[in-house]
Design a protein around this motif. Sequence first.
Motif, mmCIF file in Angstrom:
data_model
loop_
_atom_site.group_PDB
_atom_site.id
_atom_site.type_symbol
_atom_site.label_atom_id
_atom_site.label_comp_id
_atom_site.label_asym_id
_atom_site.label_seq_id
_atom_site.Cartn_x
_atom_site.Cartn_y
_atom_site.Cartn_z
ATOM 1 N N GLU A 37 0.819 -1.212 0.000
ATOM 2 C CA GLU A 37 0.000 0.000 0.000
ATOM 3 C C GLU A 37 0.853 1.263 0.000
ATOM 4 N N LEU A 38 2.165 1.110 0.240
ATOM 5 C CA LEU A 38 3.058 2.262 0.260
ATOM 6 C C LEU A 38 3.689 2.555 -1.091
ATOM 7 N N ASP A 39 3.471 1.699 -2.097
ATOM 8 C CA ASP A 39 3.993 1.958 -3.433
ATOM 9 C C ASP A 39 3.514 3.318 -3.932
ATOM 10 N N GLY A 40 4.437 4.150 -4.413
ATOM 11 C CA GLY A 40 4.084 5.455 -4.939
ATOM 12 C C GLY A 40 3.959 6.542 -3.895
ATOM 13 N N SER A 41 4.103 6.193 -2.619
ATOM 14 C CA SER A 41 3.970 7.189 -1.554
ATOM 15 C C SER A 41 5.202 8.070 -1.452
ATOM 16 N N ASP A 42 5.018 9.229 -0.843
ATOM 17 C CA ASP A 42 6.144 10.058 -0.436
ATOM 18 C C ASP A 42 6.501 9.655 0.991
ATOM 19 N N VAL A 43 7.774 9.719 1.316
ATOM 20 C CA VAL A 43 8.230 9.295 2.638
ATOM 21 C C VAL A 43 9.154 10.349 3.235
ATOM 22 N N ILE A 44 9.138 10.451 4.543
ATOM 23 C CA ILE A 44 10.096 11.273 5.275
ATOM 24 C C ILE A 44 10.619 10.430 6.422
ATOM 25 N N ILE A 45 11.915 10.508 6.668
ATOM 26 C CA ILE A 45 12.514 9.667 7.709
ATOM 27 C C ILE A 45 13.702 10.390 8.344
ATOM 28 N N VAL A 46 13.731 10.375 9.639
ATOM 29 C CA VAL A 46 14.881 10.895 10.374
ATOM 30 C C VAL A 46 15.800 9.707 10.638
ATOM 31 N N GLY A 47 16.956 9.718 10.036
ATOM 32 C CA GLY A 47 17.843 8.564 10.159
ATOM 33 C C GLY A 47 19.241 8.865 9.650
ATOM 34 N N HIS A 48 19.996 7.802 9.431
ATOM 35 C CA HIS A 48 21.379 7.938 8.968
ATOM 36 C C HIS A 48 21.584 7.056 7.744
ATOM 37 N N VAL A 49 22.650 7.322 7.020
ATOM 38 C CA VAL A 49 22.902 6.598 5.778
ATOM 39 C C VAL A 49 24.253 5.898 5.814
ATOM 40 N N GLY A 50 24.292 4.725 5.183
ATOM 41 C CA GLY A 50 25.528 3.986 4.964
ATOM 42 C C GLY A 50 25.541 3.540 3.513
ATOM 43 N N PHE A 51 26.632 2.931 3.092
ATOM 44 C CA PHE A 51 26.751 2.502 1.700
ATOM 45 C C PHE A 51 27.186 1.050 1.616
ATOM 46 N N SER A 52 26.589 0.325 0.680
ATOM 47 C CA SER A 52 26.944 -1.071 0.452
ATOM 48 C C SER A 52 28.278 -1.126 -0.292
ATOM 49 N N PRO A 53 28.916 -2.312 -0.357
ATOM 50 C CA PRO A 53 30.169 -2.440 -1.120
ATOM 51 C C PRO A 53 30.000 -2.050 -2.587
ATOM 52 N N GLN A 54 28.770 -2.161 -3.092
ATOM 53 C CA GLN A 54 28.488 -1.802 -4.486
ATOM 54 C C GLN A 54 28.210 -0.303 -4.656
ATOM 55 N N GLY A 55 28.216 0.441 -3.536
ATOM 56 C CA GLY A 55 28.007 1.880 -3.609
ATOM 57 C C GLY A 55 26.568 2.324 -3.471
ATOM 58 N N LYS A 56 25.678 1.424 -3.097
ATOM 59 C CA LYS A 56 24.266 1.778 -2.925
ATOM 60 C C LYS A 56 24.055 2.463 -1.576
ATOM 61 N N ALA A 57 23.322 3.573 -1.569
ATOM 62 C CA ALA A 57 23.014 4.285 -0.327
ATOM 63 C C ALA A 57 21.866 3.581 0.392
#
Length: 283
Positions: free
Chosen positions: A242-262
């Motif tokens: 039901e969340l497909d196409g929704s806008d999202v907001i999130i307070v969080g942090h980011v890391g990166f996979s070995p392939q460079g994906k955020a």
Amino acid sequence: MLHCKFNEDDSICSTSDYEQNPDKYRGLIYCLECGEKAWFTKGYETQKISRMACFGAKHKEGCNASTVEFVSDDIENVDDEKNQSSEIRVDLDKVASQSIYVSNDNNKHGDEESEWKGQSKRKAIGNSEGFPLNKSLRQLLANLCKNANYGDENQTITIVANSGRVIIEGNLISNLVKLEEVSRKHIGKDYIFWGKINNLNIDKKGTLWLNYGDNLLEPSIALRSNLKEELLVNFKLKEVSELDGSDVIIVGHVGFSPQGKAIISTGFTKYMSFRRIQVINHD
């Protein structure tokens, strides 16, 4: 919109093609006319509506492929830009459970597009009494989606949780990050990430991935299985699709996979909110 372009080989993807093989098409479908990212919406039933499956997209102005009207569930939840405060405060402990549009799948597909054509954009409805100091993440998201310049002024924001512990404090614009603009410079501190969920999937470990686009390369929000279950309960969802196409907001942090994906993550579902997009029936 009943057909999209599959970006891997420029072939045409129908709604039935997508539903039969979502892993193939997920994050790789685009509007045939304007080229914007698209998402899939299942056919569904409510007490009043029987709607066939379709594709949605945030079409470019004037795109003739926009044959189904999508509308957010917060039309009147936007502040008048002339009356907004320079100070915003969000208390995550005061978040109440939120109900998002509920429907039942009907596996309905079709060959003929809706006769509805895109109308002019709705004008944001302001608050004649001014911009309140205390806002929710959902209200902040609504303003960001409706006003491209929101946050460009000298606004400050304070986000607190756990009985007043400060999570984020400072200039609003310097703490906002669009999903498509996430980079390694955002590693090391919490930010307010926001943008469009174009598709989602659940991996073998039960982790829910909310994807901006290509789920292998482009930024995603990852929620552990326990947070996924909390999400279903707190937002009163029957299923995460039901969340497909929704806008999202999130307070969080980011890391990166070995392939460079955020990969963006957070510890609590109260650190998130959604602006659900639903189809309006014109039959």
